[in-house]
Design a protein around this motif. Structure first.
Motif, mmCIF file in Angstrom:
data_model
loop_
_atom_site.group_PDB
_atom_site.id
_atom_site.type_symbol
_atom_site.label_atom_id
_atom_site.label_comp_id
_atom_site.label_asym_id
_atom_site.label_seq_id
_atom_site.Cartn_x
_atom_site.Cartn_y
_atom_site.Cartn_z
ATOM 1 N N ALA A 3 0.961 -1.184 0.051
ATOM 2 C CA ALA A 3 -0.271 0.061 0.114
ATOM 3 C C ALA A 3 0.867 1.284 -0.105
ATOM 4 O O ALA A 3 0.425 2.256 -0.598
ATOM 5 C CB ALA A 3 -0.899 0.216 1.379
ATOM 6 N N THR A 4 1.855 1.213 0.745
ATOM 7 C CA THR A 4 2.852 2.363 0.899
ATOM 8 C C THR A 4 3.408 2.725 -0.615
ATOM 9 O O THR A 4 3.683 3.786 -1.091
ATOM 10 C CB THR A 4 3.935 2.137 1.969
ATOM 11 O OG1 THR A 4 3.315 1.930 3.241
ATOM 12 C CG2 THR A 4 4.908 3.297 1.914
ATOM 13 N N TYR A 5 3.897 1.614 -1.261
ATOM 14 C CA TYR A 5 4.306 1.682 -2.339
ATOM 15 C C TYR A 5 3.481 2.143 -3.421
ATOM 16 O O TYR A 5 3.967 3.134 -4.164
ATOM 17 C CB TYR A 5 5.085 0.284 -2.978
ATOM 18 C CG TYR A 5 5.368 0.509 -4.301
ATOM 19 C CD1 TYR A 5 6.750 0.776 -4.736
ATOM 20 C CD2 TYR A 5 4.850 -0.106 -5.543
ATOM 21 C CE1 TYR A 5 7.210 1.088 -6.050
ATOM 22 C CE2 TYR A 5 5.152 0.114 -6.753
ATOM 23 C CZ TYR A 5 6.360 0.524 -7.056
ATOM 24 O OH TYR A 5 6.850 0.769 -8.302
ATOM 25 N N VAL A 40 1.662 9.351 -5.933
ATOM 26 C CA VAL A 40 2.434 10.663 -5.697
ATOM 27 C C VAL A 40 3.378 11.093 -6.667
ATOM 28 O O VAL A 40 3.590 12.105 -7.317
ATOM 29 C CB VAL A 40 2.945 10.951 -4.248
ATOM 30 C CG1 VAL A 40 3.640 12.143 -4.244
ATOM 31 C CG2 VAL A 40 1.689 10.867 -3.279
ATOM 32 N N LYS A 41 4.352 10.038 -7.018
ATOM 33 C CA LYS A 41 5.288 10.467 -8.110
ATOM 34 C C LYS A 41 4.906 10.450 -9.307
ATOM 35 O O LYS A 41 5.202 11.512 -10.292
ATOM 36 C CB LYS A 41 6.280 9.060 -8.260
ATOM 37 C CG LYS A 41 7.402 9.017 -9.193
ATOM 38 C CD LYS A 41 8.320 7.743 -8.906
ATOM 39 C CE LYS A 41 9.679 7.958 -9.689
ATOM 40 N NZ LYS A 41 9.584 7.900 -11.099
ATOM 41 N N ILE A 42 3.983 9.809 -9.898
ATOM 42 C CA ILE A 42 3.155 9.940 -11.096
ATOM 43 C C ILE A 42 2.677 11.351 -11.230
ATOM 44 O O ILE A 42 2.643 12.001 -12.355
ATOM 45 C CB ILE A 42 1.966 8.954 -11.415
ATOM 46 C CG1 ILE A 42 2.972 7.562 -11.749
ATOM 47 C CG2 ILE A 42 1.150 9.126 -12.583
ATOM 48 C CD1 ILE A 42 1.811 6.414 -11.505
ATOM 49 N N TRP A 43 1.921 11.775 -10.205
ATOM 50 C CA TRP A 43 1.326 12.896 -10.077
ATOM 51 C C TRP A 43 2.282 14.180 -10.603
ATOM 52 O O TRP A 43 2.106 15.221 -11.264
ATOM 53 C CB TRP A 43 0.616 13.161 -8.881
ATOM 54 C CG TRP A 43 -0.160 14.445 -8.715
ATOM 55 C CD1 TRP A 43 0.339 15.856 -8.579
ATOM 56 C CD2 TRP A 43 -1.664 14.881 -8.630
ATOM 57 N NE1 TRP A 43 -0.813 16.570 -8.561
ATOM 58 C CE2 TRP A 43 -1.873 16.323 -8.488
ATOM 59 C CE3 TRP A 43 -2.733 13.812 -8.836
ATOM 60 C CZ2 TRP A 43 -3.305 16.689 -8.399
ATOM 61 C CZ3 TRP A 43 -3.969 14.184 -8.575
ATOM 62 C CH2 TRP A 43 -4.241 15.921 -8.563
ATOM 63 N N PHE A 83 -3.996 5.776 -8.045
ATOM 64 C CA PHE A 83 -3.273 4.965 -7.435
ATOM 65 C C PHE A 83 -3.008 5.219 -6.067
ATOM 66 O O PHE A 83 -2.719 4.392 -5.082
ATOM 67 C CB PHE A 83 -1.609 5.300 -7.969
ATOM 68 C CG PHE A 83 -1.052 4.087 -8.673
ATOM 69 C CD1 PHE A 83 0.107 3.586 -8.104
ATOM 70 C CD2 PHE A 83 -1.623 3.574 -9.936
ATOM 71 C CE1 PHE A 83 0.519 2.406 -8.664
ATOM 72 C CE2 PHE A 83 -1.148 2.385 -10.421
ATOM 73 C CZ PHE A 83 0.000 1.732 -9.757
ATOM 74 N N VAL A 84 -3.236 6.581 -5.363
ATOM 75 C CA VAL A 84 -3.082 6.923 -4.086
ATOM 76 C C VAL A 84 -4.544 6.112 -3.522
ATOM 77 O O VAL A 84 -4.426 5.680 -2.510
ATOM 78 C CB VAL A 84 -3.056 8.651 -3.818
ATOM 79 C CG1 VAL A 84 -3.594 8.857 -2.513
ATOM 80 C CG2 VAL A 84 -1.756 8.847 -4.366
ATOM 81 N N GLY A 85 -5.539 6.431 -4.170
ATOM 82 C CA GLY A 85 -7.118 5.769 -3.815
ATOM 83 C C GLY A 85 -6.778 4.276 -3.547
ATOM 84 O O GLY A 85 -7.414 3.572 -2.731
ATOM 85 N N PHE A 86 -6.009 3.675 -4.519
ATOM 86 C CA PHE A 86 -6.292 2.226 -4.537
ATOM 87 C C PHE A 86 -5.178 1.855 -3.387
ATOM 88 O O PHE A 86 -5.386 0.863 -2.532
ATOM 89 C CB PHE A 86 -5.387 1.520 -5.803
ATOM 90 C CG PHE A 86 -5.129 0.037 -5.665
ATOM 91 C CD1 PHE A 86 -6.012 -0.768 -5.521
ATOM 92 C CD2 PHE A 86 -3.923 -0.192 -5.899
ATOM 93 C CE1 PHE A 86 -5.815 -2.152 -5.567
ATOM 94 C CE2 PHE A 86 -3.414 -1.578 -5.713
ATOM 95 C CZ PHE A 86 -4.604 -2.619 -5.758
ATOM 96 N N GLY A 87 -4.091 2.494 -3.024
ATOM 97 C CA GLY A 87 -3.332 2.039 -1.947
ATOM 98 C C GLY A 87 -4.048 2.408 -0.670
ATOM 99 O O GLY A 87 -3.663 1.424 0.219
ATOM 100 N N SER A 88 -4.750 3.438 -0.442
ATOM 101 C CA SER A 88 -5.430 3.483 0.593
ATOM 102 C C SER A 88 -6.297 2.458 0.796
ATOM 103 O O SER A 88 -6.555 1.931 1.927
ATOM 104 C CB SER A 88 -5.978 4.937 0.632
ATOM 105 O OG SER A 88 -5.248 5.918 0.363
#
Length: 208
Positions: A80-82, A88-91, A195-200
């Protein structure tokens, strides 16, 4: 594995499948240079490689889950952290999704493209981490791991191949759309946010 669990797996797999990575950029390059047919056929090879990678990684995860609940928790948190970090990196990456309108090449180098598809799928760090993050919440530790892993791996590989096909038929549109910095930025932000939403969501998931 229930049908509902499988459908949920497909739903949450969409974000990592379509996100920028070696496989996606490979498909975009093929679509711009070689057209629909080549991109779809090479995408099938890539999808088969991803499925093989999924089986290998997934069986290892199944063994870990049976051995230790703590190991499952660690895998989930790391995954999840990755994924959140990658979002964030893509953004923030201004070059992500910005593709120059390449002109099509000459004869199709089938053997070279096939070898690249296999190599990209079996050594793709994004795919490895995505599989390691995706599979654990959908594996029932009280049921045989083999059949579950095969289903998830084949499903994930099929989604990757389908993504290549979608990119293939969108080649001309991609050529125009992604060559515009502002539009590429919009796609980057939507993908990063997904991606952030999926990781969360993954961080909040529980072991079956």
């Amino acid at each position: 594995m229930s049908f509902e669990t499988w459908l949920l797996f497909l739903a949450v797999s969409v974000a990592p499948v379509i996100s920028p990575g070696p496989g996606v950029l490979f498909a975009i390059t093929n679509a711009l240079r070689y057209g629909v047919k080549v991109t779809i056929l090479i995408g099938l090879i890539n999808g088969a490689g991803i499925a093989a990678l999924g089986i290998f990684v997934g069986l290892g995860l199944g063994a870990v889950m049976k051995a230790s609940a703590l190991a499952f928790l660690i895998l989930k948190v790391v995954g999840a952290t990755y994924l959140i970090w990658l979002g964030v990196k893509i953004w923030r990456d201004r070059s992500a999704f910005l593709i120059e309108a390449n002109s099509r090449s000459g004869p199709v180098p089938w053997s070279k493209l096939s070898a690249q598809a296999v190599a990209i799928s079996l050594t793709n760090p994004k795919a490895m981490v995505a599989i390691a993050a995706l599979f654990p919440p959908f594996l029932n530790a009280n049921a045989p791991a083999m059949s579950q892993v095969v289903i998830l791996a084949l499903s994930y590989g099929a989604l990757c191949a389908l993504n290549h096909a979608v990119i293939a038929v969108s080649g001309n549109w991609l050529r125009r759309f992604l060559s515009t910095p502002k539009r590429a930025q919009q796609v980057r932000r939507v993908t990063g946010g997904a991606f952030v939403g999926f990781g969360s969501l993954l961080a909040l998931s529980s072991k079956q």
